[in-house]
Write a protein that holds these residues in place. Structure first.
Motif, PDB file in Angstrom:
ATOM      1  N   THR A 346       0.968  -1.405   0.279  1.00 14.98           N
ATOM      2  CA  THR A 346       0.191   0.051   0.310  1.00 14.98           C
ATOM      3  C   THR A 346       0.586   1.187  -0.096  1.00 14.98           C
ATOM      4  N   ALA A 349       2.257   2.057  -3.412  1.00 13.14           N
ATOM      5  CA  ALA A 349       1.672   2.584  -4.442  1.00 13.14           C
ATOM      6  C   ALA A 349       1.158   4.096  -4.358  1.00 13.14           C
ATOM      7  N   LEU A 350       1.706   4.364  -2.794  1.00  8.01           N
ATOM      8  CA  LEU A 350       1.331   5.945  -2.508  1.00  8.01           C
ATOM      9  C   LEU A 350       2.665   6.638  -2.735  1.00  8.01           C
ATOM     10  N   ALA A 352       4.564   5.644  -5.348  1.00  7.56           N
ATOM     11  CA  ALA A 352       4.606   5.869  -6.525  1.00  7.56           C
ATOM     12  C   ALA A 352       3.781   7.000  -7.235  1.00  7.56           C
ATOM     13  N   ALA A 353       2.177   7.275  -6.078  1.00  5.72           N
ATOM     14  CA  ALA A 353       1.601   8.376  -6.369  1.00  5.72           C
ATOM     15  C   ALA A 353       1.894   9.890  -6.030  1.00  5.72           C
ATOM     16  N   GLN A 420      -7.185   0.672  -3.539  1.00  2.00           N
ATOM     17  CA  GLN A 420      -7.332   0.970  -4.481  1.00  2.00           C
ATOM     18  C   GLN A 420      -6.503   2.718  -3.867  1.00  2.00           C
ATOM     19  N   ALA A 421      -5.168   2.402  -4.016  1.00  4.57           N
ATOM     20  CA  ALA A 421      -4.309   3.711  -2.844  1.00  4.57           C
ATOM     21  C   ALA A 421      -4.302   4.951  -4.369  1.00  4.57           C
ATOM     22  N   LEU A 422      -4.163   4.573  -5.066  1.00  2.00           N
ATOM     23  CA  LEU A 422      -3.950   5.816  -6.161  1.00  2.00           C
ATOM     24  C   LEU A 422      -4.582   6.330  -6.472  1.00  2.00           C
ATOM     25  N   SER A 423      -6.337   5.643  -5.435  1.00  2.00           N
ATOM     26  CA  SER A 423      -7.715   6.675  -5.511  1.00  2.00           C
ATOM     27  C   SER A 423      -7.344   7.861  -5.173  1.00  2.00           C
ATOM     28  N   ALA A 425      -4.308   8.771  -3.104  1.00  3.29           N
ATOM     29  CA  ALA A 425      -3.347   8.655  -2.562  1.00  3.29           C
ATOM     30  C   ALA A 425      -3.268  10.523  -3.475  1.00  3.29           C
TER      31      ALA A 425
END
Ligand code: ATP
Ligand code: MG
Length: 432
Positions: A346, A349-350, A352-353, A420-423, A425
């Motif tokens: 998680t 992913a954060l 990366a965003a 859905q970390a991208l959504s 972030a």
């Protein structure tokens, strides 16, 4: 325990949080340099000793007593840690024929080494940011490099930095002035201190730079180079002054400003402040039209400056112009080691965003209590805690808890889906 090894005297470690201010300053300077068309040149810290002896001049303070010179014990080469940046830049420019397609605007940033008595604003390893405009002969280039420095003070919001300006003319004019100076000081030999006596025939110009109060009246009344300048040198200097006037950049003409290095011609200048005590010169430079040829290149003019980063940072600090040190967006709280397989992906992913997130991890004592982790989260300055608790994880969620008020869009504790970390972030990054 073994005995500790400490850093070399006068050479400093730059650790967080201070190092953040260094990075911030470097980034600001780089952005400004780009607007003037400067490009980075990185040269070695170790150079042949001969480069500095030839480039700076044998009778300069640096070469006489400040240089870290040593013999490479493996092959006997005479080397030196660079005491300044210009000689290395010019060496590289000549060596790689960098002026083949016209003038170059170059900058460097990095450590320099001088064996001086360490004190506030004076270190044995210190840092300079410097610029060199090579191949440009006209006074507009002098005005441009000066304006760049002046822009930097304005942009950083520093006050109380004044520009001192002088001209050293050309070699023949300096030679005539030198003779006049020697004659003058010979007449007043009884008033010279030991340093001045020593310099009388080697570098009488440097006597003008004396810090000995007893010699001030003598130096004040010494022959002025301005009176020995020819028409071309006068015109160059007058145009520099006129252009600075046009730019609205204030200056004070200081006929006693000579600079320590031999290679300067025409314009020399220093930006000085009264806010730093004795070490008040923040930036110094000038025109050095003789240096490229001196170092074996096809003759080409040059003009530039170097600023002392430690001194500038100290000035910014004194004037409360340093930004707050950076803090992460979020701090991950992990109550139980079983959570790692969800926590690590998680957070990745954060990141990366673009989210800056620090996770709490176990120490030699294991994983700290929730309470202790929250204390760390708070101390980190993060705006949010991400809580990877068992309840949340069971539902495929993580809790976001604001740690301070009014810092972002999330104002009370909420849950977000782990996968859905991208959504979400962007919510953590917002309002930074
Ligand atoms: P000073 O008269 O203070 O010794 P300098 O004429 O030797 O300065 P330059 O060679 O012109 O200095 O270097 C440019 C700038 O680098 C200086 O204006 C100063 O800000 C910084 N600087 C020079 N020497 C040191 C040092 N030992 N420690 C920290 N900063 C320095
Ligand atoms: Mg010095």
């Amino acid at each position: 325990m073994s005995e500790r090894i400490t850093a070399v005297k006068g050479m400093n470690d730059i650790a967080p949080p201070d190092s953040a201010h260094w990075e911030w300053l470097e980034a600001r300077v780089r952005a400004l340099l780009a607007r003037y068309g400067y490009r980075n040149l990185r040269t070695p810290i170790v150079e042949p000793l001969a480069l500095f002896v030839r480039g700076l001049g044998e009778v300069t303070d640096i070469v006489e007593k400040e240089m870290y010179a040593f013999e490479d014990r493996l092959n006997g080469e005479q080397l030196a840690l660079r005491p300044e940046g210009t000689a290395g830049v010019v060496r590289a420019v000549v060596e790689h024929n960098l002026l083949y397609d016209g003038p170059k605007r170059l900058y460097y940033m990095g450590p320099m080494f001088r064996h001086e008595r360490p004190q506030r604003g004076r270190y044995r390893q210190f840092h300079q940011i410097g610029i060199e405009a090579l191949g440009l002969a006209g006074p507009e280039a002098d005005a441009e490099v000066i304006a760049l420095a002046a822009d930097l003070w304005a942009e950083l919001g520093v006050q109380d930095v004044t520009l001192e300006l002088n001209t050293l003319g050309q070699p023949a004019e300096r030679a005539a002035h030198r003779q006049a100076l020697i004659a003058y000081f010979e007449q007043h030999r009884d008033q010279l201190d030991a340093d001045a006596q020593r310099r009388l025939y080697t570098n009488p110009l440097r006597i003008l730079d004396t810090k000995n109060p007893a010699m001030q009246p003598l130096v004040e009344a010494a022959p002025k180079l301005l009176d020995h300048l020819g028409a071309a040198s006068r015109a160059h200097f007058e145009q520099v002054c006129r252009l600075l006037d046009a730019l609205g950049i204030g200056y004070r003409i200081n006929p006693r400003l000579v600079r320590g290095l031999d290679y300067y011609h025409h314009t020399v200048f220093e930006f000085v402040t009264t806010s730093l005590g004795a070490q008040g010169t923040v930036c110094a430079g000038g025109r050095y039209d003789g240096l490229v040829a001196e170092l074996g290149g096809k003759p080409a003019p040059g003009v530039g400056w170097a600023m002392g980063v430690e001194r500038l940072l100290e000035l910014l600090k004194a004037q409360q112009r340093l930004p707050a040190v950076p803090v992460p967006d979020a701090y991950a709280i992990v109550p139980d080691a079983a959570a790692w397989p969800q926590v690590l992906p998680t957070l990745r992913a954060l990141r990366a965003a673009g989210v800056e997130v620090v996770m709490h991890a176990s120490t030699a004592d294991g994983l700290a209590s929730m309470k202790a982790q929250f204390k760390k989260a708070d101390a980190s300055g993060a705006r949010y805690a991400l809580i990877f608790g068992a309840d949340e994880l069971d539902q495929g969620m993580v809790a976001i808890k604001p740690l301070r008020e009014g810092v972002g869009p999330i104002t009370e504790q909420q849950r977000r889906p782990l996968d859905q970390a991208l959504s979400w972030a962007a919510e953590l990054r917002a309002a930074r």
